[in-house]
Design a protein around this motif. Structure first.
Motif, PDB file in Angstrom:
ATOM      1  N   THR A 102       0.741  -1.209   0.094  1.00 30.19           N
ATOM      2  CA  THR A 102       0.127  -0.108   0.063  1.00 30.19           C
ATOM      3  C   THR A 102       0.792   1.308   0.217  1.00 30.19           C
ATOM      4  OG1 THR A 102       0.092  -0.132   2.301  1.00 30.19           O
ATOM      5  CG2 THR A 102      -2.163  -1.346   0.811  1.00 30.19           C
ATOM      6  N   GLY A 103       2.043   1.438   0.481  1.00 34.95           N
ATOM      7  CA  GLY A 103       2.618   2.538   0.672  1.00 34.95           C
ATOM      8  C   GLY A 103       2.880   2.923   1.787  1.00 34.95           C
ATOM      9  N   LEU A 104       1.830   2.514   2.559  1.00 34.24           N
ATOM     10  CA  LEU A 104       1.558   3.140   4.027  1.00 34.24           C
ATOM     11  C   LEU A 104       2.511   1.925   5.036  1.00 34.24           C
ATOM     12  CD1 LEU A 104      -1.326   3.915   4.135  1.00 34.24           C
ATOM     13  CD2 LEU A 104      -0.139   5.239   3.668  1.00 34.24           C
TER      14      LEU A 104
ATOM     15  N   LYS B 296      -9.760   9.149   5.860  1.00 36.14           N
ATOM     16  CA  LYS B 296     -10.641   7.584   5.526  1.00 36.14           C
ATOM     17  C   LYS B 296      -9.977   8.032   4.086  1.00 36.14           C
ATOM     18  CE  LYS B 296     -14.682   8.004   6.676  1.00 36.14           C
ATOM     19  NZ  LYS B 296     -14.240   9.461   7.462  1.00 36.14           N
ATOM     20  N   THR B 297      -9.831   8.127   3.130  1.00 37.27           N
ATOM     21  CA  THR B 297     -10.223   8.375   1.719  1.00 37.27           C
ATOM     22  C   THR B 297      -9.034   8.872   1.394  1.00 37.27           C
ATOM     23  OG1 THR B 297     -12.242   8.983   1.758  1.00 37.27           O
ATOM     24  CG2 THR B 297     -11.264   8.998  -0.602  1.00 37.27           C
ATOM     25  N   SER B 298      -7.630   9.165   1.973  1.00 36.48           N
ATOM     26  CA  SER B 298      -6.193   9.090   1.256  1.00 36.48           C
ATOM     27  C   SER B 298      -5.457   7.934   1.916  1.00 36.48           C
ATOM     28  CB  SER B 298      -5.924  10.563   2.791  1.00 36.48           C
ATOM     29  OG  SER B 298      -5.954   9.415   3.910  1.00 36.48           O
ATOM     30  N   ILE B 299      -6.113   7.053   2.448  1.00 36.46           N
ATOM     31  CA  ILE B 299      -5.518   6.170   2.753  1.00 36.46           C
ATOM     32  C   ILE B 299      -5.913   4.782   1.360  1.00 36.46           C
ATOM     33  CG2 ILE B 299      -5.986   3.211   3.681  1.00 36.46           C
ATOM     34  CD1 ILE B 299      -6.926   4.701   6.519  1.00 36.46           C
ATOM     35  N   TYR B 300      -7.123   4.910   0.340  1.00 38.73           N
ATOM     36  CA  TYR B 300      -7.229   3.968  -1.001  1.00 38.73           C
ATOM     37  C   TYR B 300      -5.992   5.108  -2.180  1.00 38.73           C
ATOM     38  CZ  TYR B 300      -9.545   3.687  -4.941  1.00 38.73           C
ATOM     39  OH  TYR B 300      -9.821   3.392  -6.287  1.00 38.73           O
ATOM     40  N   LEU B 301      -6.304   6.491  -1.874  1.00 43.70           N
ATOM     41  CA  LEU B 301      -5.443   7.343  -2.616  1.00 43.70           C
ATOM     42  C   LEU B 301      -3.831   7.186  -2.544  1.00 43.70           C
ATOM     43  CD1 LEU B 301      -7.006  10.784  -2.140  1.00 43.70           C
ATOM     44  CD2 LEU B 301      -7.700   8.768  -3.427  1.00 43.70           C
ATOM     45  N   SER B 302      -3.873   6.619  -1.360  1.00 42.51           N
ATOM     46  CA  SER B 302      -1.724   6.367  -1.007  1.00 42.51           C
ATOM     47  C   SER B 302      -1.973   4.497  -1.674  1.00 42.51           C
ATOM     48  CB  SER B 302      -1.562   6.228   0.512  1.00 42.51           C
ATOM     49  OG  SER B 302      -2.003   7.493   1.129  1.00 42.51           O
ATOM     50  N   LEU B 303      -3.048   4.209  -1.459  1.00 42.70           N
ATOM     51  CA  LEU B 303      -2.672   2.915  -2.001  1.00 42.70           C
ATOM     52  C   LEU B 303      -2.616   2.994  -3.884  1.00 42.70           C
ATOM     53  CD1 LEU B 303      -2.956  -0.349  -2.416  1.00 42.70           C
ATOM     54  CD2 LEU B 303      -5.392  -0.069  -1.299  1.00 42.70           C
ATOM     55  N   LEU B 304      -3.487   3.715  -4.296  1.00 38.10           N
ATOM     56  CA  LEU B 304      -3.733   3.718  -5.776  1.00 38.10           C
ATOM     57  C   LEU B 304      -2.568   4.637  -6.356  1.00 38.10           C
ATOM     58  CD1 LEU B 304      -6.138   3.768  -7.649  1.00 38.10           C
ATOM     59  CD2 LEU B 304      -6.602   5.627  -7.307  1.00 38.10           C
TER      60      LEU B 304
ATOM     61  N   CYS C 256      -0.564  12.642  14.076  1.00 37.64           N
ATOM     62  CA  CYS C 256      -0.158  10.839  13.625  1.00 37.64           C
ATOM     63  C   CYS C 256      -0.872  10.693  12.582  1.00 37.64           C
ATOM     64  CB  CYS C 256      -0.826  10.308  14.880  1.00 37.64           C
ATOM     65  SG  CYS C 256       0.571  10.164  16.380  1.00 37.64           S
ATOM     66  N   ARG C 257      -0.265  10.528  11.718  1.00 37.08           N
ATOM     67  CA  ARG C 257      -0.367  10.273  10.565  1.00 37.08           C
ATOM     68  C   ARG C 257       0.420   9.236   9.787  1.00 37.08           C
ATOM     69  NH1 ARG C 257      -3.347  14.333  11.785  1.00 37.08           N
ATOM     70  NH2 ARG C 257      -3.247  15.959  11.228  1.00 37.08           N
ATOM     71  N   PRO C 258      -0.686   8.240   9.247  1.00 34.56           N
ATOM     72  CA  PRO C 258      -2.385   8.243   9.081  1.00 34.56           C
ATOM     73  C   PRO C 258      -2.735   7.928  10.181  1.00 34.56           C
ATOM     74  CG  PRO C 258      -1.162   6.186   7.876  1.00 34.56           C
ATOM     75  CD  PRO C 258       0.190   7.335   8.282  1.00 34.56           C
ATOM     76  N   SER C 259      -3.827   8.137  10.659  1.00 35.84           N
ATOM     77  CA  SER C 259      -4.324   7.690  12.271  1.00 35.84           C
ATOM     78  C   SER C 259      -4.975   6.673  12.312  1.00 35.84           C
ATOM     79  CB  SER C 259      -5.385   9.123  12.481  1.00 35.84           C
ATOM     80  OG  SER C 259      -6.346   9.228  11.683  1.00 35.84           O
ATOM     81  N   ILE C 260      -4.215   5.564  12.016  1.00 35.55           N
ATOM     82  CA  ILE C 260      -4.771   4.238  12.405  1.00 35.55           C
ATOM     83  C   ILE C 260      -5.207   3.974  13.985  1.00 35.55           C
ATOM     84  CG2 ILE C 260      -4.478   1.509  12.030  1.00 35.55           C
ATOM     85  CD1 ILE C 260      -3.979   2.854   8.259  1.00 35.55           C
ATOM     86  N   ASP C 261      -5.431   3.155  14.058  1.00 35.67           N
ATOM     87  CA  ASP C 261      -5.425   2.917  16.050  1.00 35.67           C
ATOM     88  C   ASP C 261      -4.909   1.054  15.573  1.00 35.67           C
ATOM     89  OD1 ASP C 261      -5.824   2.376  18.288  1.00 35.67           O
ATOM     90  OD2 ASP C 261      -7.571   3.143  18.612  1.00 35.67           O
ATOM     91  N   SER C 262      -3.990   1.222  16.693  1.00 37.59           N
ATOM     92  CA  SER C 262      -3.282  -0.471  16.342  1.00 37.59           C
ATOM     93  C   SER C 262      -4.527  -1.269  16.662  1.00 37.59           C
ATOM     94  CB  SER C 262      -1.968  -0.642  16.718  1.00 37.59           C
ATOM     95  OG  SER C 262      -1.755   0.460  17.250  1.00 37.59           O
ATOM     96  N   ALA C 263      -4.698  -0.930  17.701  1.00 33.50           N
ATOM     97  CA  ALA C 263      -5.570  -1.789  19.412  1.00 33.50           C
ATOM     98  C   ALA C 263      -7.266  -1.903  18.313  1.00 33.50           C
ATOM     99  CB  ALA C 263      -6.100  -0.878  19.986  1.00 33.50           C
TER     100      ALA C 263
ATOM    101  N   TYR D 112       2.525  10.421   1.249  1.00 33.15           N
ATOM    102  CA  TYR D 112       3.861  10.528   0.780  1.00 33.15           C
ATOM    103  C   TYR D 112       3.945   8.960   1.360  1.00 33.15           C
ATOM    104  CZ  TYR D 112       8.426  11.501   1.445  1.00 33.15           C
ATOM    105  OH  TYR D 112       9.741  11.554   1.179  1.00 33.15           O
ATOM    106  N   ILE D 113       4.216   8.176   0.170  1.00 32.06           N
ATOM    107  CA  ILE D 113       4.301   6.838   0.059  1.00 32.06           C
ATOM    108  C   ILE D 113       5.368   6.144   0.264  1.00 32.06           C
ATOM    109  CG2 ILE D 113       2.409   6.084  -1.413  1.00 32.06           C
ATOM    110  CD1 ILE D 113       4.321   5.675  -3.741  1.00 32.06           C
ATOM    111  N   SER D 114       5.629   4.939   0.654  1.00 29.98           N
ATOM    112  CA  SER D 114       7.275   4.712   0.832  1.00 29.98           C
ATOM    113  C   SER D 114       6.984   3.148   0.639  1.00 29.98           C
ATOM    114  CB  SER D 114       7.445   4.467   2.908  1.00 29.98           C
ATOM    115  OG  SER D 114       8.308   4.181   3.274  1.00 29.98           O
TER     116      SER D 114
END
Length: 428
Positions: free
Chosen positions: A74-76, A101-109, A289-296, A353-355
């Motif tokens: 995904t680049g994240l 939420k939509t930026s996760i899909y855009l990073s994947l794209l 925190c970007r992306p703001s994904i809660d790991s819990a 900003y993908i990695s």
């Protein structure tokens, strides 16, 4: 109002899509004009219903499906290391409004555009990845920004969207149209990523249609078969076997929650259908925190089966470690507090900003060996250094493919290597 933006030559016939969208208006007009000739009207209704019921196909049976064990990068960094995504997986993204939420899909794209460029080079075995965005009752300003962005970065995309003031019928039929197009691409051996933004608005549209048809409402005034509707769409995703061209459909339904309430009726229904969920926390988003994904609260039911082997070995225990540090109250002088800062800096990525995959491995290895990152400058230096493969494939390979000149290739390669040597000696 329907916004149909096709940015790929591989698309379904737009006439049948438009005919499906304006079908109630066609039936009304023909019933006024052809009241005497009922046979023609019956043929028209039969044709329109055949188009509609062609969209309501059942998913591929289990005997034709393959295991989801091929990783989708995904680049994240936080997703690729502790919450992996596989090709053919159904990933739910839920969270409050304006939490990315939509930026996760855009990073994947954006990262899939990089894979598609590799797939277009002769001799490399990667396949092109197609993206389909289904917008349901979206804001026009958001749609304009999204279309202009996808138009620049990715030409293997299809955007189907309805206006925020459009009727409930096209908003209900758009996900069916999108998943049918994705199946056409999957049957030809391509990998497809489809995003439903968002599924809660789709359920509201179906609720309006059901109340007009006098169906008995259940919880939250929604009809009792709304889990059936979402399951019939998401069950059509998956990955086929190699003898059936090994195509896949990866679904990313998005749900907007209210006040961090993930126990909502529609949210819990889709959580039970999908293979994993990524929860974007409002508190983490406000804490930068970007992306703001809660790991819990983010869970993957496929786990490390769809993960790269190198990252699978390196990132063992990273999810539990990050979760424990975030839920406990740490003092600013403790050793665990510096480890939490270091993990937040490693997983920090700004918007779009993908990695690369090698950078994730290097950062986690440095963290395991006791090298902590308390400053953003070190991370940005490593980002430039180890993400230079994108620079190589984006510019050098593309210019060579367009010009076919060895002199240009050697000149650009010399500049590329000199930049790497400069950063290795003077910056690090």
């Amino acid at each position: 109002m329907i916004l149909l933006s096709i940015t790929s030559p591989y698309s379904v016939t737009s006439f049948s899509l438009l005919l499906l969208i304006i079908s109630p208006y066609l039936v009304t007009s023909f019933s006024l004009l052809l009241t005497s000739d009922r046979l023609i009207l019956i043929y028209i209704i039969y044709y329109l219903s055949s188009i509609y019921y062609g969209l309501l196909k059942r998913g591929v049976r289990i005997a034709l499906r393959s295991k989801v064990n091929d990783s989708l990068i995904t680049g994240l960094r936080i997703v690729d290391s502790i919450l992996p995504v596989g090709r053919g997986q159904r990933q739910l993204i839920l969270g409050d409004r304006y939490t990315g939420k939509t930026s996760i899909y855009l990073s994947l794209l954006l990262h899939c555009n990089y894979l598609s460029l590799l797939g277009s080079i002769e001799g490399l075995g990667t396949k092109r990845v197609f993206g389909i965005y289904i917008g349901i009752n979206q804001n026009p300003s958001k749609l304009g920004k999204l279309i202009s962005f996808i138009w620049v970065i990715n030409w293997y995309s299809l955007i189907l969207s309805s206006h925020s003031s459009s009727s409930s019928l096209p908003s209900y039929t758009l996900p069916l149209i999108g998943i049918s197009i994705a199946e056409r691409l999957r049957d030809r051996g391509f990998d497809t990523i489809i995003c439903f933004d968002d599924s809660s608005k789709h359920s509201k549209s179906y609720r309006q249609i059901s109340l007009i048809l006098s169906k008995i409402p259940s919880r939250d005034a929604s009809p009792s078969d709304i889990p059936n509707i979402h399951a019939s769409i998401l069950e059509r995703c998956g990955k086929l076997k190699l003898c059936y061209f090994n195509g896949s459909i990866t679904a990313l339904p998005i749900i907007e929650t209210i006040a961090n309430d993930i126990t909502e009726y529609i949210a819990t229904n889709i959580i039970s259908i999908t293979d994993r969920q990524s929860y974007t926390n409002k508190k983490l988003f406000l804490d930068s925190c970007r992306p703001s994904i809660d790991s819990a609260l983010s869970v993957s039911r496929i786990g490390s089966n769809a993960q790269c082997k190198s990252i699978k070995i390196i990132s063992v225990g990273s999810k539990n470690e990050l979760t424990n540090y975030r839920i406990t109250e740490l003092s600013s002088n403790s050793f665990d507090f510096f480890k939490l800062l270091s993990l937040n800096q490693i997983f920090f990525q700004d918007h779009l900003y993908i990695s690369s995959i090698n950078l994730i491995c290097i950062l986690i290895i440095l963290y395991r060996n006791g090298i902590f990152f308390n400053k953003v400058i070190k991370i940005q230096t490593l980002l430039f250094l180890f993400s230079s493969d994108y620079l190589y494939f984006y510019y050098i390979i593309l210019l060579i493919k367009s010009s076919y000149s060895l002199v240009t290739y050697y000149l650009l390669l010399t500049i590329y290597l000199s930049l790497l040597i400069y950063y290795l000696i003077y910056v690090i």
